[in-house]
Design a protein around this motif. Structure first.
Motif, mmCIF file in Angstrom:
data_model
loop_
_atom_site.group_PDB
_atom_site.id
_atom_site.type_symbol
_atom_site.label_atom_id
_atom_site.label_comp_id
_atom_site.label_asym_id
_atom_site.label_seq_id
_atom_site.Cartn_x
_atom_site.Cartn_y
_atom_site.Cartn_z
ATOM 1 N N LYS A 198 0.836 -1.206 0.000
ATOM 2 C CA LYS A 198 0.000 0.000 0.000
ATOM 3 C C LYS A 198 0.868 1.252 0.000
ATOM 4 O O LYS A 198 0.568 2.235 -0.690
ATOM 5 N N GLU A 199 1.957 1.215 0.755
ATOM 6 C CA GLU A 199 2.863 2.359 0.820
ATOM 7 C C GLU A 199 3.495 2.611 -0.549
ATOM 8 O O GLU A 199 3.602 3.762 -0.986
ATOM 9 N N ARG A 200 3.904 1.540 -1.213
ATOM 10 C CA ARG A 200 4.470 1.686 -2.556
ATOM 11 C C ARG A 200 3.432 2.272 -3.525
ATOM 12 O O ARG A 200 3.741 3.131 -4.349
ATOM 13 N N GLU A 201 2.195 1.799 -3.403
ATOM 14 C CA GLU A 201 1.117 2.294 -4.263
ATOM 15 C C GLU A 201 0.871 3.783 -4.002
ATOM 16 O O GLU A 201 0.746 4.578 -4.941
ATOM 17 N N VAL A 202 0.836 4.172 -2.736
ATOM 18 C CA VAL A 202 0.635 5.575 -2.393
ATOM 19 C C VAL A 202 1.806 6.412 -2.906
ATOM 20 O O VAL A 202 1.617 7.507 -3.458
ATOM 21 N N SER A 203 3.023 5.911 -2.749
ATOM 22 C CA SER A 203 4.199 6.641 -3.247
ATOM 23 C C SER A 203 4.135 6.819 -4.763
ATOM 24 O O SER A 203 4.444 7.893 -5.291
ATOM 25 N N ALA A 204 3.740 5.748 -5.443
ATOM 26 C CA ALA A 204 3.623 5.827 -6.908
ATOM 27 C C ALA A 204 2.550 6.841 -7.288
ATOM 28 O O ALA A 204 2.742 7.656 -8.206
ATOM 29 N N ASN A 205 1.421 6.816 -6.597
ATOM 30 C CA ASN A 205 0.346 7.776 -6.869
ATOM 31 C C ASN A 205 0.798 9.201 -6.571
ATOM 32 O O ASN A 205 0.452 10.138 -7.297
ATOM 33 N N MET A 206 1.573 9.366 -5.509
ATOM 34 C CA MET A 206 2.087 10.690 -5.161
ATOM 35 C C MET A 206 3.021 11.188 -6.257
ATOM 36 O O MET A 206 3.004 12.368 -6.614
ATOM 37 N N GLU A 207 3.828 10.303 -6.778
ATOM 38 C CA GLU A 207 4.759 10.668 -7.848
ATOM 39 C C GLU A 207 3.988 11.098 -9.096
ATOM 40 O O GLU A 207 4.320 12.112 -9.728
ATOM 41 N N VAL A 208 2.964 10.351 -9.439
ATOM 42 C CA VAL A 208 2.118 10.695 -10.589
ATOM 43 C C VAL A 208 1.453 12.046 -10.340
ATOM 44 O O VAL A 208 1.415 12.921 -11.214
ATOM 45 N N PHE A 209 0.913 12.235 -9.142
ATOM 46 C CA PHE A 209 0.262 13.495 -8.791
ATOM 47 C C PHE A 209 1.253 14.659 -8.872
ATOM 48 O O PHE A 209 0.946 15.738 -9.378
ATOM 49 N N LYS A 210 2.455 14.449 -8.363
ATOM 50 C CA LYS A 210 3.498 15.459 -8.390
ATOM 51 C C LYS A 210 3.861 15.854 -9.819
ATOM 52 O O LYS A 210 3.966 17.047 -10.161
ATOM 53 N N ASN A 211 4.027 14.825 -10.656
ATOM 54 C CA ASN A 211 4.346 15.074 -12.064
ATOM 55 C C ASN A 211 3.217 15.831 -12.747
ATOM 56 O O ASN A 211 3.460 16.759 -13.536
ATOM 57 N N SER A 212 1.995 15.426 -12.464
ATOM 58 C CA SER A 212 0.824 16.102 -13.053
ATOM 59 C C SER A 212 0.772 17.553 -12.602
ATOM 60 O O SER A 212 0.481 18.464 -13.384
ATOM 61 N N LEU A 213 1.037 17.784 -11.353
ATOM 62 C CA LEU A 213 1.027 19.135 -10.789
ATOM 63 C C LEU A 213 2.102 20.007 -11.432
ATOM 64 O O LEU A 213 1.865 21.167 -11.748
#
Length: 112
Positions: free
Chosen positions: A93-108
C-alpha cells in the motif's frame, strides 16, 4: 564329581550375584540421570516449577511443560506469519501511495 558340580554351580551363583549387583547399580544410576534430566528440563522451561522446591518432577509434568512450550512456539510462528503478511500488505500500500504521489506530483508540475 558331585563336588566339582557343586563348585561350578557355586561359581555360577557368584557370577549371577555379581551381574545382579551391576544391573541394580545401572538401574539406580539411570533413575538418577532421569530425575536429573527431568529437573533440568523443568528448570529450563519454568525455573520456579522445579529445583528450588526440592520436590521430584514427574514425567507427566515434563511432558505437559514440553507440550505447552511446543504450543506456544506454534502460536508464535503463526503470529509471525500473520505479522509478515500484514507488513507485506502495508508495504505494498505504501508503494502504491508513493507511486500515486509521484504521478500526482508530475501532473502538478505539468500544470504549472
Amino acid at each position: 564329581q558331585a563336588e566339582e558340580e557343586l563348585k561350578a554351580a557355586w561359581c555360577q551363583l557368584r557370577e549371577m550375584e555379581r551381574r545382579e549387583r551391576l544391573l541394580r547399580s545401572d538401574v539406580q544410576r539411570a533413575g538418577e540421570q532421569l530425575e536429573s534430566f527431568k529437573t533440568q528440563v523443568m528448570q529450563l522451561c519454568s525455573p520456579s516449577a522445579a529445583g528450588s522446591t526440592g520436590r521430584s518432577v514427574t514425567e507427566q509434568q515434563v511432558i505437559e511443560k514440553v507440550r505447552q512450550i511446543s504450543d506456544e512456539n506454534q502460536q508464535s510462528h503463526e503470529r509471525e506469519k500473520s505479522l509478515q503478511k500484514e507488513l507485506s500488505s502495508r508495504l505494498a500500500k505504501e508503494r502504491e501511495v508513493s507511486a500515486n504521489m509521484e504521478v500526482f506530483k508530475n501532473s502538478l508540475q505539468k500544470l504549472q
